[in-house]
Motif scaffolding. Structure first.
Motif, mmCIF file in Angstrom:
data_model
loop_
_atom_site.group_PDB
_atom_site.id
_atom_site.type_symbol
_atom_site.label_atom_id
_atom_site.label_comp_id
_atom_site.label_asym_id
_atom_site.label_seq_id
_atom_site.Cartn_x
_atom_site.Cartn_y
_atom_site.Cartn_z
ATOM 1 N N ALA A 1 2.310 1.923 -68.322
ATOM 2 C CA ALA A 1 2.943 0.625 -68.579
ATOM 3 C C ALA A 1 4.142 0.782 -69.509
ATOM 4 O O ALA A 1 5.212 0.193 -69.285
ATOM 5 N N LYS A 2 3.984 1.590 -70.553
ATOM 6 C CA LYS A 2 5.094 1.819 -71.478
ATOM 7 C C LYS A 2 6.252 2.530 -70.795
ATOM 8 O O LYS A 2 7.426 2.209 -71.046
ATOM 9 N N GLU A 3 5.945 3.485 -69.949
ATOM 10 C CA GLU A 3 7.005 4.188 -69.221
ATOM 11 C C GLU A 3 7.829 3.204 -68.397
ATOM 12 O O GLU A 3 9.067 3.242 -68.419
ATOM 13 N N LEU A 4 7.147 2.327 -67.675
ATOM 14 C CA LEU A 4 7.849 1.355 -66.835
ATOM 15 C C LEU A 4 8.661 0.375 -67.675
ATOM 16 O O LEU A 4 9.796 0.035 -67.326
ATOM 17 N N MET A 5 8.096 -0.058 -68.792
ATOM 18 C CA MET A 5 8.752 -1.080 -69.606
ATOM 19 C C MET A 5 9.807 -0.505 -70.535
ATOM 20 O O MET A 5 10.807 -1.158 -70.834
ATOM 21 N N PHE A 6 9.634 0.714 -71.005
ATOM 22 C CA PHE A 6 10.605 1.337 -71.909
ATOM 23 C C PHE A 6 11.889 1.726 -71.187
ATOM 24 O O PHE A 6 12.984 1.617 -71.737
ATOM 25 N N PHE A 7 11.758 2.225 -69.937
ATOM 26 C CA PHE A 7 12.921 2.733 -69.210
ATOM 27 C C PHE A 7 13.514 1.724 -68.236
ATOM 28 O O PHE A 7 14.707 1.784 -67.940
ATOM 29 N N GLY A 8 12.703 0.853 -67.681
ATOM 30 C CA GLY A 8 13.207 -0.137 -66.741
ATOM 31 C C GLY A 8 13.697 0.451 -65.437
ATOM 32 O O GLY A 8 14.547 -0.143 -64.768
#
Length: 265
Positions: free
Chosen positions: A163-170
């Motif tokens: 989830a963080k990967e998806l939200m941090f990088f967009g």
């Protein structure tokens, strides 16, 4: 790209609410026409400072959020608390309407689902995606924090690290990668999307609707509760289901060795 306006958002909420209350509705499909599924919130017509979140390739003013489509009353200067109120009254009820719908909800994603559009998909019970579908946590690209339940939904679907990967990088996530991560149930050819969604919806519509509603509630609540509470809720749900006509039909059809005919009651 089907960016969501305030009016569209409220209409979808009303349709889902009505679907819960209407015994004739046995399943719901959320899909779209055109190149995209939903590019986020539609900010066209807002004041310049409200629309300064940028524009996608097609030139329309959209952002990740469904909250930015509401300006403070009377055009006054925004003060602390205004944005939080917009979220509580806009993006959050929009996503909650899907989660709380008492009928199974299928997302048939025909193209890009970005921002609040992606969260609309993630809130659905089952997700079908065209091979051309993409999912984008666009908020970070605008310097925004994900809203519409994104930080609640995504970790429960893919775990906190993903989830963080998806939200941090967009970064844009392809349909195939979304399926691999568990965000999508099945990827199909574009020409097969409507047909497959209809087949799934018809199958659900022939099922024991009240039992499906109770099952949906148990699963959605399972990650927010302890074992004792989950077991108590399960026992109550089974008790309620056993009072329905469909439960009686299910037992009778088993004894009589025939296919059950559920009525959703």
């Amino acid at each position: 790209m089907n960016a969501v306006s305030r009016e569209q958002r409220e209409r979808i909420i009303a349709l889902l609410t009505n679907a819960s209350a209407d015994p004739a509705v046995r399943a719901v499909v959320i899909t779209a026409t055109g190149r995209g599924f939903c590019a986020g919130a539609d900010l066209r017509g807002e004041r310049p400072e409200a629309s300064a979140t940028g524009s996608p390739a097609d030139g329309s003013h959209t952002s990740g959020s469904a909250a930015s489509d509401v300006s403070p009353a009377g055009g006054r200067e925004r003060v602390p608390g205004d944005v939080a109120r917009m979220i509580r009254l806009g993006a959050q009820p929009f996503i909650a309407a899907v989660l709380d719908c008492e009928k199974p909800v299928i997302a048939a994603v025909n193209g890009t689902a970005a921002g609040i559009g992606a969260h609309l998909v993630f809130a659905c019970d089952l997700v079908l995606a065209s091979e051309s579908a993409r999912f984008i946590e666009v908020f970070v690209r605008r310097g925004l924090v994900p809203d519409g339940g994104g930080a609640y939904l995504l970790p429960r679907l893919v775990g906190p690290q993903r989830a963080k990967e998806l939200m941090f990088f967009g970064d844009a996530l392809s349909a195939v990668d979304a399926e691999r991560m568990g965000l999508v149930n099945r990827v199909v050819a574009a020409d097969d999307l409507e047909k497959t969604a209809r087949a799934w919806a018809e199958r659900l519509a022939q099922g024991p609707t009240r039992a499906l509603a109770l099952t949906k509630h148990l699963v959605n609540a399972s990650l927010d509760t302890d074992r004792a509470s989950a077991f108590a809720a399960e026992a109550s749900a089974v008790e309620i289901a056993m009072t329905t006509r469909d439960a009686n039909e299910g037992v009778a059809s088993f004894v009589e060795r025939r296919t059950p005919e559920y009525r959703g009651r």
